[in-house]
Design an enzyme around this catalytic site. Sequence first.
Site, PDB file in Angstrom:
ATOM      1  CG  HIS A 456      -1.727   1.216   1.373  1.00 14.12           C
ATOM      2  ND1 HIS A 456      -1.369   2.222   2.236  1.00 14.12           N
ATOM      3  CD2 HIS A 456      -2.827   1.632   0.723  1.00 14.12           C
ATOM      4  CE1 HIS A 456      -2.246   3.193   2.123  1.00 14.12           C
ATOM      5  NE2 HIS A 456      -3.145   2.863   1.221  1.00 14.12           N
ATOM      6  CB  CYS A 835      -5.908   0.885 -14.586  1.00 14.31           C
ATOM      7  SG  CYS A 835      -6.962  -0.328 -13.766  1.00 14.31           S
TER       8      CYS A 835
END
Length: 875
Positions: A456, A835
């Site tokens: 993350h 993406c």
Amino acid sequence: APKVYVFGAGRNEGDASMCDLLGGKGANLAEMSRIGLSVPPGFTITTAVCAEYNRLGNRDLPLGVWEDALVGLREVEAMAGLKLGDAASPLLLSVRSGAAISMPGMLDTVLNLGLNDLVVEGLAAKCGAAFAYDSYRRFMDMYGCVVLGMSHESFERELDAVKREAGVEKDNELDAERLRALCARFKGVYREAGLSFPEDPLEQMRLAICAVFDSWNSARAIKYREVQKIKGLRGTAVNVQAMAYGNMGDTSATGVLFTRDASTGENRLYGEYLINAQGEDVVAGIRTPEPIETLRERIPEAYDELLRNTRILEEHYRDMQDIEFTVQEGKLYMLQCRSGKRTGVAAVKIATDMVREGLVTKREAVNMVGADHLDQLLHPQFTEEAKGSGEVVATGLPASPGAAVGVVAFSTEEAEDLQSRGQPAILVRVETSPEDVGGMAAAQGILTERGGMTSHAAVVARGWGKTCISGATGIKVNEQDGVLECGAGRVYRRGDWVSLDGSEGKVYDGKLAVQAAKMTPEMEEFMGWVDEMRKLRVLANADTPEDAEKARENGAEGIGLVRTEHMFFKTEERLRSVRRMIMAADEAERRKALDEILVFQREDFEGIFRAMRGLPVTIRLLDPPLHEFLPEGKELEDLVGAISLETSVPRQEVLQRVEKLQEVNPMLGFRGCRLAIAHPEIARTQARAVLEAACNAQREGCEVFPDIMVPLVGSRAELANQERVIRQECESVMREKGTRVDYKVGTMIEVPRAALMAGQIAEHAEFFSFGTNDLTQMTMGFSRDDSAAFLNTYLAEGIIAQDPFQTLDAGVKELMEMAVKRGRKQRPDLKVGLCGEHGGDPASVKFCDSLGLNYVSCSPFRVPIARLAAAQAAV
Ligand code: ADP
Ligand code: MG
Ligand code: MG
């Protein structure tokens, strides 16, 4: 295939195209000789021989190699008009390494080979005693170190003693007598080491060749290849070459130069040389070398020829060159050339200058700048001096490049507090969760103990162009007490300064000096050519109007991914609405919360549409598992209390609802379209927010192209369900607003099943977008967040060649190819993009180009790099 290739004086068997077989040095020596530059003759023993030599492992040349080398030697002797071991007209040789990829200083070289007690007398008679004994002492030293593994210090000690006795400071001030005495002392060094100096020149040559092959597997060479990720080479070639003597007096010299300034790119010679010296003297720092311009006065003819040669070589290779040369009594010899390493600034300047000078075409220029060059240009950097003198206290993964300096902070609040007081912060966490985004935004840089390149922290940091080092396993972070331990007794507390180099994954003690990234006019011109060449469109992943603005500045042609949930953390108020939506007992309660969400989502989307006027904006519906939005510990208790009070539902019942949301394996759990299928009002609200925002923006005269994207679809039925809900809502918004918007409904392809069933799924999708982070995770069965531990082993063991979360894996590519084929068969005008993180990876972009995708989408800061990669894929 031949094992030996001769070069020199019209007798060139190799050329520049044979880099793999002859090594860069050998191939370019042959090429320079071929185009008429003066190169001392020699021969190259191939890298294939090295591979065989190392396979046999008995430190003996493979069958037939020695015989071929002797044939090569005879040819070199003929070209030079000299003979190895012949005291009357001695040929001396250099035995040089040279792999296909340059490994500066890692492999070995021996100079002046062929000297012994007899030959040195002959050389002295012919060329002067000082020169002859200087060459002999150099040879004994190098041969002892490279071939026999003796220490250079043992020779250096004798040299120092002799210099002291003579009362001189520099090597080249010793006279013939002293040098002769030095040679005698060097013989003593051999004796003391219990070694004998081989007097037979052929024996010298054979052992030197073996030693160069051996140096391929020296510890430092292995380490260098590991660090530089150099793989798949067969070994080093060996170049045996006639010597050119730079140590023959004041009209002799040795030097190195770049044909242009390697740090600024300016079109001027950039290099240095030493008079009356050989080889490594220039880099060894024994004497201070002189700037190359002064050679013009010292040895004018050689300088003029050198200048001419730099032009010839630049025109021939169509690139800036790194050159090694020697001047022997006024006569220039070229000893090496290769394309020169340069900074990002220099790369762009050289490429644009060369187009203007008519040396290269724009197409060629586009290939002269690498992704790492652009990366350098786009991020602030530490100065070289700062890095040189700084102390590295920890290392981790270079997750997001750039230089960050700040005081350590251990929570979002601390980082925000520092920011509000104008203090730069470095957010230090064990690992980061979506809740830390505030702190990450407030910090200059992020350092985490755990997490990989796509953790993350890493993904978010790269997205923001923020420096990040993740997975620094050597550190210990105690968030509670605010202590960062870096090993070796280094401890940092709140308020202490550290510097992060995100490009190299290094943590430095204290404050290092930084220099900012700057956009030059050359850079703008260059990126203009890049855009002319490419077929693939480049979009950006952006979650806020500010990100969208930045993306547009960097040349993005739309937004390929808006992760709506990232906006939920923006304010306390928003988070409260989201949490109420999650913890709602019934639909009525949920609707109330969703009405609040609708308001701020619509506002965000309007901002993004305005920033991207005229360009497509792809909005992904809610994706993560809901419990990611819930607080923990005390904060959770408070929330449960508040909700229970308001709704008069007993605490216990509210708590149970929360507990039900916990999952053992959330990444494969209740997320993506599964959420919206179970709670259609979520998809409905988000679709409404998108369309209302689009209608509003359009009313203001802003052209809008919203693409609504459903996450985590694996089957036709899932998408059919969502398409129906979304279209219904969109149609009613447009009816209410009395206008129409050109919107599309499509899906992520990120579950392997979706790639397999792409034909059916395309019945309901107007576009596909490969979500390659999840697709990689699910295809390989590697967790994005937990795989760092074994991926490193896999990389080291060669089980995998690249981190699949960085560069598309072959299996994932196979699925993508299948999905494109099946999807477009069903719907020929299907728009297809990517993406994931791979959208900013040059090798992956190249693959997307070859698959015929319409676009790639990456973080705003990677957009220029993706544009370049797309152009390079197309030319
Ligand atoms: P590296 O790959 O480490 O640069 P090289 O093979 O280029 O090693 O050798 C180092 C230096 O030795 C060269 O830069 C050059 O100055 C000197 N040298 C090599 N071969 C010769 C030669 N034939 N004549 C004169 N000097 C040489
Ligand atoms: Mg060299
Ligand atoms: Mg996903």
